[in-house]
Design a protein around this motif. Structure first.
Motif, mmCIF file in Angstrom:
data_model
loop_
_atom_site.group_PDB
_atom_site.id
_atom_site.type_symbol
_atom_site.label_atom_id
_atom_site.label_comp_id
_atom_site.label_asym_id
_atom_site.label_seq_id
_atom_site.Cartn_x
_atom_site.Cartn_y
_atom_site.Cartn_z
ATOM 1 N N HIS A 1 -9.890 4.679 3.093
ATOM 2 C CA HIS A 1 -9.330 3.581 3.878
ATOM 3 C C HIS A 1 -9.400 3.909 5.360
ATOM 4 C CE1 HIS A 1 -7.345 1.398 0.500
ATOM 5 N NE2 HIS A 1 -7.602 2.567 -0.067
ATOM 6 N N THR A 2 -9.500 2.865 6.171
ATOM 7 C CA THR A 2 -9.487 3.076 7.609
ATOM 8 C C THR A 2 -8.136 3.655 8.033
ATOM 9 O OG1 THR A 2 -8.742 0.801 8.004
ATOM 10 C CG2 THR A 2 -11.128 1.210 8.065
ATOM 11 N N VAL A 3 -8.193 4.461 9.082
ATOM 12 C CA VAL A 3 -6.985 5.049 9.654
ATOM 13 C C VAL A 3 -6.446 4.081 10.699
ATOM 14 C CG1 VAL A 3 -6.045 6.991 10.954
ATOM 15 C CG2 VAL A 3 -7.883 7.381 9.290
ATOM 16 N N GLU A 4 -5.181 3.770 10.588
ATOM 17 C CA GLU A 4 -4.526 2.883 11.537
ATOM 18 C C GLU A 4 -3.518 3.691 12.353
ATOM 19 O OE1 GLU A 4 -5.792 -0.043 11.825
ATOM 20 O OE2 GLU A 4 -6.995 0.077 10.002
ATOM 21 N N THR B 1 -9.701 -1.039 2.621
ATOM 22 C CA THR B 1 -10.512 -0.173 1.779
ATOM 23 C C THR B 1 -11.931 -0.155 2.322
ATOM 24 O OG1 THR B 1 -9.184 -0.781 -0.140
ATOM 25 C CG2 THR B 1 -11.334 0.224 -0.574
ATOM 26 N N PRO C 1 -2.089 2.725 4.981
ATOM 27 C CA PRO C 1 -3.538 2.788 5.131
ATOM 28 C C PRO C 1 -4.131 1.422 5.458
ATOM 29 C CG PRO C 1 -2.821 3.914 3.142
ATOM 30 C CD PRO C 1 -1.633 3.194 3.688
ATOM 31 N N LEU D 1 -8.791 7.797 5.478
ATOM 32 C CA LEU D 1 -7.741 8.317 4.612
ATOM 33 C C LEU D 1 -8.231 8.323 3.174
ATOM 34 C CD1 LEU D 1 -4.543 6.465 5.891
ATOM 35 C CD2 LEU D 1 -5.207 8.822 6.335
ATOM 36 N N PRO E 1 -1.680 7.484 0.456
ATOM 37 C CA PRO E 1 -2.556 8.430 1.148
ATOM 38 C C PRO E 1 -2.267 9.853 0.682
ATOM 39 C CG PRO E 1 -0.873 7.623 2.651
ATOM 40 C CD PRO E 1 -0.690 6.896 1.356
ATOM 41 N N ASP F 1 0.885 -0.792 -1.795
ATOM 42 C CA ASP F 1 -0.092 -0.112 -0.957
ATOM 43 C C ASP F 1 -0.616 1.131 -1.663
ATOM 44 O OD1 ASP F 1 0.196 -1.883 1.206
ATOM 45 O OD2 ASP F 1 1.952 -0.778 1.943
ATOM 46 N N ASP G 1 -0.543 5.361 10.831
ATOM 47 C CA ASP G 1 -0.771 6.478 9.918
ATOM 48 C C ASP G 1 -0.481 7.814 10.583
ATOM 49 O OD1 ASP G 1 -1.607 4.925 7.693
ATOM 50 O OD2 ASP G 1 -3.576 4.672 8.641
ATOM 51 N N THR H 1 -7.389 13.320 4.168
ATOM 52 C CA THR H 1 -8.356 12.702 5.070
ATOM 53 C C THR H 1 -9.731 13.324 4.888
ATOM 54 O OG1 THR H 1 -8.087 14.249 6.928
ATOM 55 C CG2 THR H 1 -6.566 12.393 6.832
ATOM 56 N N CYS I 1 -7.078 7.987 -0.510
ATOM 57 C CA CYS I 1 -5.904 7.369 -1.136
ATOM 58 C C CYS I 1 -6.064 7.257 -2.643
ATOM 59 C CB CYS I 1 -5.682 5.960 -0.573
ATOM 60 S SG CYS I 1 -5.291 5.926 1.184
#
Length: 183
Positions: free
Chosen positions: A15-18, A5, A2, A66, A80, A77, A21, A83, A68
């Motif tokens: 959390h942002t989606v990268e 935050t 993820p 995400l 997750p 980490d 993911d 979503t 988490c």
């Protein structure tokens, strides 16, 4: 893994989606207990999940995060578990969706995650309201929307073929004033 935050609740964080993911998206979107309620009929391979992240998650009119659980070890980490998603945020009423991996159902995580997400949407975006579509047989999702204050606005009869039958799809709505005024 993820991304950063974006928002913190008592038990979950968003959390942002990268791009990396995509494997998590593939796992969730292919799980029978997630795929059916989302109305996804076909399997999704990793390349397709990467396209989903690239095309869907990175759209200008969307917000995707995400859900988490925080790590027990502060150097690890977060985990997750699902979503929260919104799209058509350039229209007066955007659309929202959500899913959690089945092993995390029934624990209140979706309620907390959607509360954080709706707080963000109504604080940062100019949407007048949001809509959520849910199949009539998805009692858990309908109960979640009821808890969050969504109103049933209509039914699209036999709208999609899902899990072996044509299913009614309920349209729920939540207006900004109902969310902001309820706090």
């Amino acid at each position: 893994m993820p991304g950063v935050t974006f928002a913190r609740g008592e038990r979950v964080s968003l959390h942002t989606v990268e791009r990396d993911d995509a494997a998590f998206y593939q796992r969730g979107r292919n799980h029978p207990d997630v795929r059916g309620p989302l109305g996804l009929a076909d399997p999704t391979n990793l390349a397709q999940s990467e396209e989903t992240v690239e095309d869907w998650v990175e759209r200008d009119d969307s917000a995707n995060l995400l859900v988490c659980l925080p790590p027990e070890d502060p150097d690890a980490d977060p985990t997750p578990i699902g979503t929260v998603n919104a799209w058509e945020l350039d229209r007066p009423r955007g659309k929202v969706s959500y899913w959690l991996l089945p092993e995390y159902h029934g624990e209140g995580y979706a309620t907390e995650a959607m509360t954080l997400f709706l707080d963000h949407l109504f604080d940062a975006r100019s949407v007048r309201g949001v809509q959520a579509h849910v199949f009539a047989h998805n009692d858990s999702s309908r109960a979640l929307l009821d808890r969050l204050g969504f109103a049933l606005e209509g039914t699209l009869r036999q709208n999609n073929f899902v899990e072996g039958a044509y299913r009614d799809e309920h349209v729920y709505g939540l207006l900004r004033d109902e969310w902001v005024g309820a706090e």
